[in-house]
Design a protein around this motif. Structure first.
Motif, PDB file in Angstrom:
ATOM      1  N   ARG A 290       0.241 -12.189   1.487  1.00  0.00           N
ATOM      2  CA  ARG A 290      -1.136 -11.855   1.092  1.00  0.00           C
ATOM      3  C   ARG A 290      -2.145 -12.666   1.912  1.00  0.00           C
ATOM      4  O   ARG A 290      -3.163 -12.133   2.350  1.00  0.00           O
ATOM      5  CB  ARG A 290      -1.330 -12.109  -0.401  1.00  0.00           C
TER       6      ARG A 290
ATOM      7  N   ASP B   2      -4.529 -10.139  -5.332  1.00  0.00           N
ATOM      8  CA  ASP B   2      -4.017 -10.773  -6.551  1.00  0.00           C
ATOM      9  C   ASP B   2      -3.921  -9.759  -7.696  1.00  0.00           C
ATOM     10  O   ASP B   2      -3.019  -9.826  -8.528  1.00  0.00           O
ATOM     11  CB  ASP B   2      -4.930 -11.929  -6.968  1.00  0.00           C
TER      12      ASP B   2
ATOM     13  N   PHE C 299      -3.611  -6.303  -7.374  1.00  0.00           N
ATOM     14  CA  PHE C 299      -2.813  -5.091  -7.168  1.00  0.00           C
ATOM     15  C   PHE C 299      -1.548  -5.263  -6.331  1.00  0.00           C
ATOM     16  O   PHE C 299      -0.688  -4.394  -6.343  1.00  0.00           O
ATOM     17  CB  PHE C 299      -3.681  -4.004  -6.515  1.00  0.00           C
ATOM     18  N   SER C 300      -1.445  -6.349  -5.584  1.00  0.00           N
ATOM     19  CA  SER C 300      -0.295  -6.496  -4.701  1.00  0.00           C
ATOM     20  C   SER C 300       0.786  -7.378  -5.328  1.00  0.00           C
ATOM     21  O   SER C 300       0.487  -8.370  -6.007  1.00  0.00           O
ATOM     22  CB  SER C 300      -0.731  -7.119  -3.361  1.00  0.00           C
ATOM     23  N   LYS C 301       2.047  -7.004  -5.067  1.00  0.00           N
ATOM     24  CA  LYS C 301       3.172  -7.801  -5.551  1.00  0.00           C
ATOM     25  C   LYS C 301       3.816  -8.605  -4.429  1.00  0.00           C
ATOM     26  O   LYS C 301       4.882  -9.192  -4.599  1.00  0.00           O
ATOM     27  CB  LYS C 301       4.208  -6.880  -6.199  1.00  0.00           C
ATOM     28  N   GLU C 302       3.158  -8.616  -3.263  1.00  0.00           N
ATOM     29  CA  GLU C 302       3.677  -9.364  -2.125  1.00  0.00           C
ATOM     30  C   GLU C 302       3.605 -10.873  -2.385  1.00  0.00           C
ATOM     31  O   GLU C 302       2.815 -11.347  -3.219  1.00  0.00           O
ATOM     32  CB  GLU C 302       2.872  -9.031  -0.860  1.00  0.00           C
ATOM     33  N   LYS C 303       4.415 -11.630  -1.650  1.00  0.00           N
ATOM     34  CA  LYS C 303       4.392 -13.079  -1.779  1.00  0.00           C
ATOM     35  C   LYS C 303       3.067 -13.632  -1.262  1.00  0.00           C
ATOM     36  O   LYS C 303       2.364 -12.994  -0.472  1.00  0.00           O
ATOM     37  CB  LYS C 303       5.556 -13.689  -1.003  1.00  0.00           C
ATOM     38  N   TYR C 304       2.747 -14.853  -1.696  1.00  0.00           N
ATOM     39  CA  TYR C 304       1.458 -15.467  -1.354  1.00  0.00           C
ATOM     40  C   TYR C 304       1.249 -15.534   0.154  1.00  0.00           C
ATOM     41  O   TYR C 304       0.152 -15.234   0.649  1.00  0.00           O
ATOM     42  CB  TYR C 304       1.371 -16.871  -1.958  1.00  0.00           C
TER      43      TYR C 304
ATOM     44  N   GLN D 243      -7.081   2.613  -6.426  1.00  0.00           N
ATOM     45  CA  GLN D 243      -6.487   1.571  -5.586  1.00  0.00           C
ATOM     46  C   GLN D 243      -6.639   1.884  -4.105  1.00  0.00           C
ATOM     47  O   GLN D 243      -6.472   0.995  -3.266  1.00  0.00           O
ATOM     48  CB  GLN D 243      -5.010   1.393  -5.954  1.00  0.00           C
TER      49      GLN D 243
END
Length: 272
Positions: free
Chosen positions: A114, A104, A106-111, A78
């Motif tokens: 991102r 999309d 690997f990240s858990k951040e909001k759209y 990663q």
């Protein structure tokens, strides 16, 4: 730092890498050069884990990557960005969707977060008004820059680049070289570049590894290469009369600059 320690790799009865050891240095553009079949591509693939070594070790910041299973390797993977030779963009995705893809995954951040990161990376590679275009609608140089943006979107510690100037005109190649070098320094990335381009070697080669028949034949900087007396290296780099002339001109310039600096330092010492 990436440490390659005594690695060997064979395919059947053909040995590709023979006891290769080298350190890839952070904040520098580390180049792997050599003729076709020299082992440079296999060396890069071993470092990213696409090919398993027969023996030896590859360490990422002291962690033995070769001893890990797939689950243990995931956190390191990663932190790796990759720019492929043909850019490897998804034809059915727009530019921004291509860059968004690793986020999309690997990240858990909001759209919105991102998408902001996607735009930051597009701005960093100087791509404007290309967000909604598809790969078929942009030039080869722009595809490379999209590939770089995608490679850095996860803020990698390590960046691997395979033949970044393949298929590009000389002017665009210079732009790509400078962009990779600037990003390397700016983010203190350990960048490894597999290249045939001699302009890349002379302009961006902070640390150069020359591979010959599976061996590390020579190692040094782009300044060292001008004064190198390794015959195999010189036959590869300065094969034509044109490049031989360039080498002699660069030698003269470097000697002249060194003499000027020595004289200036002497004058400054006498004044003090």
């Amino acid at each position: 730092m990436i440490e390659v320690i005594n690695i060997r790799k064979s395919f059947g009865d053909k040995t590709i890498l023979q006891d290769v050891s080298v350190n890839m240095e952070p904040g520098k553009t580390n180049l792997i050069i050599g003729a076709s079949g020299s082992g440079k591509t296999v060396l890069m693939k071993c470092m990213v884990g696409l090919i398993e070594v027969d023996s030896g070790k590859i360490k990422y910041d002291g962690q033995d990557f070769t001893a890990m299973d797939d689950k243990e390797k995931k956190p390191i993977r990663q932190e790796i960005g990759m720019l492929f030779q043909g850019s490897a963009l998804f034809d059915s995705m727009t530019v921004e969707q291509n860059i968004m893809f690793p986020l999309d995954m690997f990240s858990k951040e909001k759209y919105k977060v991102r998408m902001k990161r996607v735009q930051e990376c597009l701005d960093r590679v100087n791509l404007k008004d290309a967000n909604k275009k598809f790969p078929a609608e942009i030039s080869g140089g722009m595809k490379k820059r999209v590939g770089i943006a995608r490679a850095i979107v996860l803020n990698p510690k390590y960046l691997f680049v395979d033949e970044p100037n393949s298929g590009l005109d000389p002017q665009t190649s210079l732009v790509i070289d400078k962009l990779i070098k600037d990003i390397t320094v700016e983010y203190n990335i350990t960048t490894v570049v597999n290249t045939h381009d001699m302009n890349t070697v002379m302009e961006s080669g902070d640390h150069i590894i020359y591979m010959h028949q599976g061996l590390k034949q020579w190692e040094g900087s782009n300044e060292d290469i001008i004064f190198a007396d390794d015959q195999k290296l010189n036959d590869f780099i300065f094969a034509s009369e044109f490049f031989q002339d360039i080498k002699e001109m660069r030698k003269t310039e470097m000697f002249r600059d060194k003499g000027w600096r020595t004289k200036k330092d002497g004058e400054n010492s006498s004044r003090t």
